[in-house]
Design a protein around this motif. Sequence first.
Motif, PDB file in Angstrom:
ATOM      1  N   HIS A  28      79.185  38.960  43.005  1.00  0.00           N
ATOM      2  CA  HIS A  28      79.802  38.696  41.207  1.00  0.00           C
ATOM      3  C   HIS A  28      80.627  37.516  40.979  1.00  0.00           C
ATOM      4  N   GLY A  29      81.625  37.847  41.425  1.00  0.00           N
ATOM      5  CA  GLY A  29      82.688  36.423  41.804  1.00  0.00           C
ATOM      6  C   GLY A  29      82.219  34.804  42.189  1.00  0.00           C
ATOM      7  N   ALA A  30      81.593  34.997  43.536  1.00  0.00           N
ATOM      8  CA  ALA A  30      81.175  34.167  43.840  1.00  0.00           C
ATOM      9  C   ALA A  30      79.862  33.535  43.084  1.00  0.00           C
ATOM     10  N   GLN A  31      79.102  34.291  42.567  1.00  0.00           N
ATOM     11  CA  GLN A  31      78.619  33.465  41.625  1.00  0.00           C
ATOM     12  C   GLN A  31      79.005  33.011  40.412  1.00  0.00           C
ATOM     13  N   LYS A  32      80.147  33.541  39.762  1.00  0.00           N
ATOM     14  CA  LYS A  32      80.925  32.347  38.923  1.00  0.00           C
ATOM     15  C   LYS A  32      81.593  31.374  38.827  1.00  0.00           C
ATOM     16  N   GLU A  69      87.073  38.931  39.351  1.00  0.00           N
ATOM     17  CA  GLU A  69      85.599  39.459  40.251  1.00  0.00           C
ATOM     18  C   GLU A  69      86.170  39.336  41.523  1.00  0.00           C
ATOM     19  N   LEU A  70      86.387  37.712  42.230  1.00  0.00           N
ATOM     20  CA  LEU A  70      86.370  37.795  43.042  1.00  0.00           C
ATOM     21  C   LEU A  70      87.708  37.560  44.187  1.00  0.00           C
ATOM     22  N   LEU A  81      96.673  44.961  49.542  1.00  0.00           N
ATOM     23  CA  LEU A  81      97.727  44.475  47.247  1.00  0.00           C
ATOM     24  C   LEU A  81      96.062  45.664  46.481  1.00  0.00           C
ATOM     25  N   THR A  82      96.144  46.911  47.816  1.00  0.00           N
ATOM     26  CA  THR A  82      94.236  47.601  46.785  1.00  0.00           C
ATOM     27  C   THR A  82      94.675  48.429  45.339  1.00  0.00           C
ATOM     28  N   ARG A  83      95.602  48.386  44.885  1.00  0.00           N
ATOM     29  CA  ARG A  83      96.650  48.592  43.613  1.00  0.00           C
ATOM     30  C   ARG A  83      96.039  47.166  43.027  1.00  0.00           C
ATOM     31  N   VAL A  84      96.604  46.317  42.836  1.00  0.00           N
ATOM     32  CA  VAL A  84      96.110  44.962  42.208  1.00  0.00           C
ATOM     33  C   VAL A  84      95.244  44.598  41.967  1.00  0.00           C
ATOM     34  N   GLY A  85      94.254  44.627  43.268  1.00  0.00           N
ATOM     35  CA  GLY A  85      92.835  44.009  43.286  1.00  0.00           C
ATOM     36  C   GLY A  85      91.909  45.356  42.548  1.00  0.00           C
ATOM     37  N   ALA A  86      92.364  45.937  42.602  1.00  0.00           N
ATOM     38  CA  ALA A  86      91.669  47.732  41.396  1.00  0.00           C
ATOM     39  C   ALA A  86      92.164  46.904  40.052  1.00  0.00           C
ATOM     40  N   ALA A  87      93.303  47.057  39.801  1.00  0.00           N
ATOM     41  CA  ALA A  87      93.883  46.564  38.778  1.00  0.00           C
ATOM     42  C   ALA A  87      92.345  45.334  37.244  1.00  0.00           C
ATOM     43  N   MET A  88      92.738  44.508  38.135  1.00  0.00           N
ATOM     44  CA  MET A  88      91.868  43.239  38.178  1.00  0.00           C
ATOM     45  C   MET A  88      90.148  43.554  37.718  1.00  0.00           C
ATOM     46  N   ILE A  89      90.202  44.359  38.864  1.00  0.00           N
ATOM     47  CA  ILE A  89      88.432  45.210  38.353  1.00  0.00           C
ATOM     48  C   ILE A  89      88.307  45.222  37.280  1.00  0.00           C
ATOM     49  N   ALA A  90      88.770  46.497  37.026  1.00  0.00           N
ATOM     50  CA  ALA A  90      89.436  47.852  35.576  1.00  0.00           C
ATOM     51  C   ALA A  90      89.365  46.935  34.483  1.00  0.00           C
ATOM     52  N   ILE A  91      89.842  45.934  34.577  1.00  0.00           N
ATOM     53  CA  ILE A  91      90.749  45.222  33.961  1.00  0.00           C
ATOM     54  C   ILE A  91      89.172  44.650  33.151  1.00  0.00           C
TER      55      ILE A  91
END
Length: 148
Positions: A28-32, A69-70, A81-91
């Motif tokens: 989805h990030g690559a689409q955008k 997203e990307l 940094l899974t928690r950072v990536g997961a937080a980005m997605i959660a937001i």
Amino acid sequence: MFQSLIATYSTWATIPLRIALGAVFIAHGAQKVFGLWGGPGLTKWLATPPPFAFMRPAWFWMGSAALFELLGGALVLLGLLTRVGAAMIAIVMLVAVLGVHWPGGFFLQNRGYEYAFSLLCASLALLIAGGGKLSVDESLMRGRGRRR
């Protein structure tokens, strides 16, 4: 601080979550961002109105969503940094649920929040557990002599 970001539980359960969430959000990030797979590309995406009126300038918020997203998908997939990536997605998913899909009700067939809510919950699970087994976080944590 860095150690708390990479800390992870030694579990295999996060692997399917990381693969699914990472793949969905990289796509989805690559689409955008890049216009791949029929996506709008960055120029058109930045011209999209944001879901909330307070989100000004719109290009900043829409660009942040695409980048979150990307990059969030890539971090989650790698377990880096899974928690950072997961937080980005959660937001991004919280905004999608409340600002885009809420009026459609629960079910996806009515543009509801069912799918976005599921992705939000999956990202929250990774935010709690960390990257788990076969993650870069686990390797970094092991290298520092810490194990949970």
